[in-house]
Design an enzyme around this catalytic site. Structure first.
Site, PDB file in Angstrom:
ATOM      1  N   CYS B  80       0.763  -1.161   0.115  1.00  0.00           N
ATOM      2  CA  CYS B  80      -0.044  -0.063   0.015  1.00  0.00           C
ATOM      3  C   CYS B  80       0.964   1.142   0.039  1.00  0.00           C
ATOM      4  O   CYS B  80       0.337   2.345  -0.221  1.00  0.00           O
ATOM      5  CB  CYS B  80      -1.081   0.070   1.296  1.00  0.00           C
ATOM      6  SG  CYS B  80      -2.034  -1.516   1.305  1.00  0.00           S
ATOM      7  N   HIS B 325      -9.803   2.979  -1.737  1.00  0.00           N
ATOM      8  CA  HIS B 325      -8.225   2.368  -1.938  1.00  0.00           C
ATOM      9  C   HIS B 325      -7.794   1.724  -2.842  1.00  0.00           C
ATOM     10  O   HIS B 325      -7.525   0.253  -2.753  1.00  0.00           O
ATOM     11  CB  HIS B 325      -8.063   1.584  -0.339  1.00  0.00           C
ATOM     12  CG  HIS B 325      -6.642   1.317   0.119  1.00  0.00           C
ATOM     13  ND1 HIS B 325      -5.546   1.925  -0.462  1.00  0.00           N
ATOM     14  CD2 HIS B 325      -6.266   0.445   0.697  1.00  0.00           C
ATOM     15  CE1 HIS B 325      -4.606   1.391   0.012  1.00  0.00           C
ATOM     16  NE2 HIS B 325      -4.992   0.061   1.007  1.00  0.00           N
TER      17      HIS B 325
END
Lengths: 136, 381
Positions: B80, B325
């Site tokens: 991420c 996301h």
């Protein structure tokens, strides 16, 4: 037809004897005393390379837990999952063999060896969980 | 030492794009950044492309689509933190004098790659006994509740706040206000989390153009250039003893690197974009960054201190919970939001008088390590 001897689902991490008892295998640093699970080649604390492979204690206390309701197809939900602190100290993740309302942070738990499905050839596998009880 | 500035930003709509590809989304974001900067794209000397679950050389596919093939490009994977790590590549190229203009972007077509609960890699010994990413964070939440009397409602408020901000962001995945009851009644994922405590699976891309201070003075528009004062990256340390799961040493260490580089401390920060992949994550990031003392952030959210208009707004873009996301796009999109806020171009979610912003990403899980990759970036007007 012979009876198949169950085998550990991760033979490097979980050692199972013929009598069905077992233990998790970890590392201990002879220089600084740090413990690791799974085993490591090098101590992250002091960079010593000759770590000892040891059986980890089978009793510990529950550091935290959750009840998992969504997972991969490999697991039937819901199940309780928790981090257990074993003497060493070293922290190990495992499923907790208890009803969710019986689980509390800080409870004593002990390792148990449980059926863990089969491998691709159909050989039964053994895995581990932690069950309430015992004293660390 | 030379200063580094963000001179252009671009971002696609975050959400579900069943008919798009990561390369197509990336190209849209890169073209957006080039148009925003109003530069000749031939000024771009180097490029970094963040992506996690996409085909190899997705970055080169993007450059090809925007006509820039030929310049050096590296594809970056740091879970991420991939997009934020790509920005660091451009930042270092400019500091080193290798480039006076550099492109960084992150792109992810996640709905085509992933469904259901996010899990660590198959060889992870914790995944082998049933760990999912929501479960790992849920266990941190449960421990935090025990240590600091955090309530379920306080956790839910973080999702309510971020989705309210997202409703003000035209590019966000979620566009609707929700209530605390909506969060509490959502279907359970990993207790105490329900679905609305978890960031969604999103597609999207974001891009930034960085330039040296010298280039900005000669060719740029100093009134719109926003200084990137620090771009710090750390890898989590192997734990030699069981550590706290309610305080992020990795976030603190990475933030300290960034504060030192920028000559700025937590007291100087006006607003933050942090990696709220789950509700508890926002608490752990904010306290790790030193913006609130450990154990105090949930009550501050309850008092409205982290709202737009509050003492220190957190995730004005909507964060991961509201904006969405798309893994590698996330870290770049955070910087896009910081730049919009610092330019005064954030529209109905504008933070008045904002002059210093901080962005934080954390990605990945490896057993025995507190966190895999962490990035902290500080931008100033």
């Amino acid at each position: 037809m012979t009876t198949q001897t169950p085998v550990s689902f991760r033979p490097h991490d979980l050692v199972v004897a013929d009598d069905g008892t077992g233990y998790l295998r970890g590392s201990r640093c002879p220089s600084c005393g740090a413990h690791y699970f799974p085993t490591r080649e090098v101590c992250a604390g002091c960079l010593t390379e000759d770590l000892e492979t040891i059986p980890l204690p089978t009793r510990g206390t529950l550091y935290t837990y959750t009840v998992v309701h969504r997972s991969t197809p490999a697991f039937e939900v819901p199940y309780v999952l928790g981090y257990v602190d074993l003497p060493g100290p070293v922290r190990v993740l495992g499923q907790i063999d208890a009803e969710p309302d019986q689980v509390t942070i800080g409870m004593d738990v002990q390792l148990e060896i449980v059926p863990w499905g089969t491998d691709a050839e159909g050989t039964p596998l053994l895995g581990y969980r932690f069950a309430p009880g015992g004293h660390a | 030492m030379t200063d580094v500035y963000v001179i252009g930003i671009g971002m696609t709509q975050f959400g579900k794009h069943p008919d798009r590809t990561a390369a197509g989304l990336g190209a849209e974001a890169v073209r957006g950044a080039i148009h925003d900067a109003e530069i000749d794209p031939r000024a771009i000397r180097t490029a970094y492309a963040g992506h996690v679950f996409q085909p190899m050389v997705t970055g080169q596919q993007v450059l090809g689509q925007v006509g820039l093939a030929g310049i050096p490009l590296a594809n970056v994977e740091n879970a991420c933190s991939s997009g934020a790590t790509a920005i660091r590549g451009s930042f270092l190229d400019i500091l080193a004098g290798e480039a006076d203009v550099s492109l960084a972007f992150g792109t992810e077509h996640l709905t085509g790659a992933f469904k259901g609960a996010f899990t660590p890699g198959e060889d992870d010994p914790e995944a082998a006994v049933g760990a999912t990413m929501p479960a790992v964070y849920a266990m941190r939440a449960r421990r935090y509740m025990e240590e600091f009397d955090l309530t379920r409602e306080q956790l839910a408020r973080i999702s309510v706040k971020n989705k309210r901000n997202a409703a003000l962001n035209p590019l966000a995945h979620f566009k609707k206000d929700i209530t605390i009851d909506d969060v509490l009644m959502a279907k359970p994922i990993a207790e105490p989390f329900g679905l609305l405590d978890c960031s969604p699976v999103s597609d999207g891309a974001a891009a930034v153009l960085l330039a040296s201070g010298d280039w900005v003075q000669r060719h740029g528009d100093p009134s719109r250039a926003i200084r990137l004062a620090a771009s710090a990256l750390r890898t989590g340390k192997v734990e030699t003893a069981p550590g706290s799961m309610t305080f992020e040493e990795l976030t603190r260490d990475t933030a300290d690197d960034a504060y030192e580089r920028a000559g700025i401390g937590p007291a100087d920060i006006d607003f933050a974009e942090v990696h709220d992949c789950f509700t508890i994550a926002e608490v752990l990031r904010i306290e790790g960054l030193g913006l609130w003392e450990q154990g105090t952030y949930p009550a501050a959210v309850e008092r409205g201190e982290a709202d737009i208009g509050g003492r220190l707004p957190v995730n004005p873009s909507g964060g991961l919970l509201g904006k969405g996301h798309p893994l590698a796009a996330t870290g770049v999109a955070q910087v896009v939001e910081l730049v919009k806020q610092l330019r005064g171009e954030a529209g109905s979610r504008q933070i008045e008088g904002a002059s210093v912003g901080i962005a934080h990403c954390r990605g990945g899980k490896t057993v025995g390590v507190e966190g895999a990759a962490c990035t902290v970036q500080i931008l100033t007007r």
